[in-house]
Design an enzyme around this catalytic site. Structure first.
Site, mmCIF file in Angstrom:
data_model
loop_
_atom_site.group_PDB
_atom_site.id
_atom_site.type_symbol
_atom_site.label_atom_id
_atom_site.label_comp_id
_atom_site.label_asym_id
_atom_site.label_seq_id
_atom_site.Cartn_x
_atom_site.Cartn_y
_atom_site.Cartn_z
ATOM 1 N N ASN A 184 7.682 15.180 -6.246
ATOM 2 C CA ASN A 184 7.749 13.723 -6.383
ATOM 3 C C ASN A 184 7.056 13.340 -7.693
ATOM 4 O O ASN A 184 5.833 13.341 -7.772
ATOM 5 C CB ASN A 184 7.041 13.048 -5.194
ATOM 6 C CG ASN A 184 6.976 11.537 -5.355
ATOM 7 O OD1 ASN A 184 7.694 10.949 -6.160
ATOM 8 N ND2 ASN A 184 6.111 10.898 -4.579
ATOM 9 N N TRP A 185 7.873 13.016 -8.678
ATOM 10 C CA TRP A 185 7.306 12.684 -9.997
ATOM 11 C C TRP A 185 6.719 11.276 -10.037
ATOM 12 O O TRP A 185 6.106 10.898 -11.028
ATOM 13 C CB TRP A 185 8.378 12.831 -11.079
ATOM 14 C CG TRP A 185 8.505 14.225 -11.606
ATOM 15 C CD1 TRP A 185 8.118 15.380 -10.980
ATOM 16 C CD2 TRP A 185 9.039 14.610 -12.883
ATOM 17 N NE1 TRP A 185 8.389 16.455 -11.788
ATOM 18 C CE2 TRP A 185 8.955 16.017 -12.962
ATOM 19 C CE3 TRP A 185 9.593 13.905 -13.959
ATOM 20 C CZ2 TRP A 185 9.392 16.726 -14.077
ATOM 21 C CZ3 TRP A 185 10.040 14.616 -15.064
ATOM 22 C CH2 TRP A 185 9.923 16.010 -15.126
ATOM 23 N N LYS A 186 6.946 10.492 -9.006
ATOM 24 C CA LYS A 186 6.499 9.085 -8.994
ATOM 25 C C LYS A 186 6.972 8.402 -10.293
ATOM 26 O O LYS A 186 8.034 8.740 -10.798
ATOM 27 C CB LYS A 186 4.985 8.998 -8.812
ATOM 28 C CG LYS A 186 4.477 9.891 -7.694
ATOM 29 C CD LYS A 186 3.054 9.594 -7.312
ATOM 30 C CE LYS A 186 2.570 10.651 -6.333
ATOM 31 N NZ LYS A 186 1.429 10.246 -5.554
ATOM 32 N N HIS A 245 7.361 6.332 1.529
ATOM 33 C CA HIS A 245 6.139 6.858 0.890
ATOM 34 C C HIS A 245 5.038 5.813 1.022
ATOM 35 O O HIS A 245 5.288 4.607 0.913
ATOM 36 C CB HIS A 245 6.415 7.173 -0.584
ATOM 37 C CG HIS A 245 5.336 7.998 -1.210
ATOM 38 N ND1 HIS A 245 4.128 7.463 -1.587
ATOM 39 C CD2 HIS A 245 5.268 9.324 -1.493
ATOM 40 C CE1 HIS A 245 3.373 8.430 -2.085
ATOM 41 N NE2 HIS A 245 4.037 9.566 -2.046
ATOM 42 N N GLU A 259 2.848 4.843 -0.944
ATOM 43 C CA GLU A 259 2.691 3.930 -2.094
ATOM 44 C C GLU A 259 3.664 2.761 -1.987
ATOM 45 O O GLU A 259 3.332 1.630 -2.344
ATOM 46 C CB GLU A 259 2.888 4.720 -3.407
ATOM 47 C CG GLU A 259 1.680 5.610 -3.677
ATOM 48 C CD GLU A 259 1.962 6.852 -4.507
ATOM 49 O OE1 GLU A 259 3.004 6.924 -5.178
ATOM 50 O OE2 GLU A 259 1.115 7.766 -4.476
ATOM 51 N N GLU A 307 2.155 12.908 5.342
ATOM 52 C CA GLU A 307 1.300 12.700 4.175
ATOM 53 C C GLU A 307 0.148 11.767 4.537
ATOM 54 O O GLU A 307 0.292 10.535 4.465
ATOM 55 C CB GLU A 307 2.115 12.044 3.053
ATOM 56 C CG GLU A 307 3.257 12.874 2.553
ATOM 57 C CD GLU A 307 3.539 12.589 1.086
ATOM 58 O OE1 GLU A 307 3.513 13.532 0.306
ATOM 59 O OE2 GLU A 307 3.726 11.420 0.720
ATOM 60 N N GLY A 340 -3.019 12.174 -3.828
ATOM 61 C CA GLY A 340 -3.567 11.939 -5.168
ATOM 62 C C GLY A 340 -5.082 11.885 -5.215
ATOM 63 O O GLY A 340 -5.656 11.453 -6.211
ATOM 64 N N SER A 344 -2.280 16.228 -2.073
ATOM 65 C CA SER A 344 -3.151 17.110 -2.866
ATOM 66 C C SER A 344 -2.870 18.593 -2.658
ATOM 67 O O SER A 344 -3.791 19.405 -2.635
ATOM 68 C CB SER A 344 -4.623 16.779 -2.603
ATOM 69 O OG SER A 344 -4.907 15.454 -3.031
ATOM 70 N N GLY A 368 3.149 15.879 -5.358
ATOM 71 C CA GLY A 368 3.093 14.841 -6.387
ATOM 72 C C GLY A 368 2.551 15.400 -7.690
ATOM 73 O O GLY A 368 3.265 16.039 -8.473
ATOM 74 N N GLY A 369 1.254 15.193 -7.936
ATOM 75 C CA GLY A 369 0.633 15.554 -9.212
ATOM 76 C C GLY A 369 0.947 16.966 -9.694
ATOM 77 O O GLY A 369 1.233 17.178 -10.877
#
Ligand code: PEP
Length: 268
Positions: free
Chosen positions: A9-11, A106, A108, A177, A183, A223, A244-245
């Site tokens: 997930n590149w956001k 998600h 976010e 999640e 994150g 994470s 993600g990251g």
């Protein structure tokens, strides 16, 4: 659908040059060459900002990655029919430009964009209707966990997508999640992830039946990094990850994929 899955997930990150570099490096990875066959049971999805889907599609096709990498997006409109919905992208439009999967719910989007369970459920149904495979995210906040309400929240989020045409043919995945792990650098412990995955699996089995529900990959997200991935994936109810990251650079992403392959290599 393959039994195990890693989704990136590149956001709201990336540019065309970063995407090209990432995909070129990805296409050179050992996992496609020396370690042939290691992805037989592991699906991979790259979830990008919608504006880059078409460009990514052309690169994936020209680099011959179509069989190994599916393309996903991070949101879809809750409206299905074309119409006066300024700024929206329908599931049919995303499918039309080569998208195969979509992240829905998600945290976010739930927190920053105010998406309710109802909105997420509508989006889930729109995706299923055109054959975009949803990755439906559920997760509790720290406060909800500490007050013992984690399962109440997650079962409510899962129940929301039962409406409409229900769970369809089971061609979707669930990502557990915990909001406090996304994150933050603080992942759930393998035992915490396993315990929640077991409950989610039981919920799905009750709704979909044993056979269909066993085909739904339940992923852990929050994470995940190369140094904690193998322990998380060693838990038998954890069927992969939403990353993600650590997906923004190809090397850590592929290390996570290799950790999954290794952790599940004994599983028939
Ligand atoms: C995510 O974006 O879904 C996520 C899990 O992010 P991170 O891996 O950075 O915690």
């Amino acid at each position: 659908m393959k039994p195990f899955l890693v989704a990136a997930n590149w956001k709201m990150h990336g540019r065309k040059d970063m995407l090209k570099t990432w995909l070129e490096a990805f296409s050179q990875a050992d996992i496609f060459h020396q370690q042939r066959g290691s992805l037989d049971k592991v699906g991979l999805i790259l979830c990008l900002p919608a504006v880059y889907i078409e460009y990514a599609r052309s690169l994936i096709d020209s680099l011959n990655l179509t069989a190994n990498l599916r393309l996903g997006v991070q949101d879809v409109s809750k409206f299905g029919e074309d119409g006066a919905y300024t700024g929206e992208f329908s599931a049919a439009m995303l499918k039309d430009i080569g998208c195969e999967s979509v992240i829905i719910g998600h945290s976010e989007r739930r927190q920053l964009m105010g998406e309710t369970d109802e909105v997420c459920a509508d989006k889930f149904q729109q995706a299923l209707a055109v054959g975009l495979s949803p990755i439906y995210c559920v997760g509790e906040t720290l406060e909800e966990r500490e007050s013992g309400n984690d399962w109440a929240v997650i079962s409510r989020q899962l129940s929301a997508i039962e409406g409409g045409t229900g769970f369809g043919d089971g061609l979707f995945s669930i990502a557990y999640e915990p909001v406090w792990a996304i994150g933050t650098g603080r992942n759930a412990t393998p035992k915490q992830a396993q315990a929640m995955h077991v409950r989610i699996r039981a919920f799905l089995a009750e709704k979909l039946g044993q056979e269909k529900s066993s085909r739904v990959p339940i992923l852990y997200g929050g994470s995940v990094k190369p140094d904690n991935a193998e322990q998380l994936f060693a838990e038998n109810a954890v069927k992969g990850g939403l990353i993600g990251g650590a997906s923004l650079k190809v090397a850590p992403f592929l290390d996570i994929v290799s950790a999954l392959v290794k952790a599940k290599s004994e599983v028939a």
